[in-house]
Design a protein around this motif. Structure first.
Motif: not given
Length: 187
Positions: A125-130, A138-140, A164-177
């Protein structure tokens, strides 16, 4: 006899405790196992009109050293983003490196935060730094987090006090080029 058993248990407890790795160390080592690999992702949370949804999303765990892991994140043909993770003093820091096509830094770059504790083997977990607060007021209230499980990697952003919520999920069982170098990098 009882005192010997108690003493043995205490010593065993100390020995075992001293040998276990922190959550941050386990997370770091598990992520390094993916170094060199590329994965495709999908947006699982975010605005329906998010322009990311219509593009191919690729992350390439491209560069790993003892204390730094660089993960370019491609959005279609846009190769401007790299997540930079640093491991120091049993804490992990996340920074966002943004570049222009010519390799020069964007004026909004190097924002992020440092985990306030060692986290767990599967969550940091990474809260916004100074610096982030100064660069993007706005990103505080931003909090980023990364989950790393056996079959998936998710990058997440929540702006506390907003929808505001953003999630991108990557499938680690399938590599791509492996994609070409991101902007500002040499192959």
């Amino acid at each position: 006899m009882r005192d010997t058993i108690v003493l043995t248990m205490m010593l065993l407890s100390i020995f075992t405790f001293g040998q276990s790795k922190s959550g941050a160390k386990q997370f770091w080592e598990n992520l390094q196992k993916q170094c060199g690999k590329s994965f495709e992702g999908v947006v699982t949370e975010g605005a329906e009109n998010d322009t990311f949804r219509s593009k191919t999303l690729i992350m390439h765990i491209r560069n790993c050293s003892e204390n730094t892991i660089r993960i370019p994140f491609f959005v279609g043909e846009d190769k401007s983003r790299t997540w930079v993770l640093n491991y120091r003093n049993d804490h992990i820091q996340l920074k966002h490196d943004h570049r222009h096509e010519d390799g020069s830094e964007d004026k909004v770059t190097q924002y992020g935060g440092t985990a306030p504790n060692s986290g767990s083997a599967t969550l940091q977990l990474f809260p916004a730094d100074q610096k982030t607060c100064d660069l993007i007021p706005a990103a505080a209230a931003n909090v980023w987090w990364i989950t790393l499980e056996e079959t998936s990697f998710t990058y997440n952003l929540r702006r506390i006090g907003s929808d505001r919520l953003f999630t991108v999920k990557f499938d680690l069982t399938k590599t791509v080029s492996t994609p070409a170098a991101p902007w500002g990098w040499q192959d």
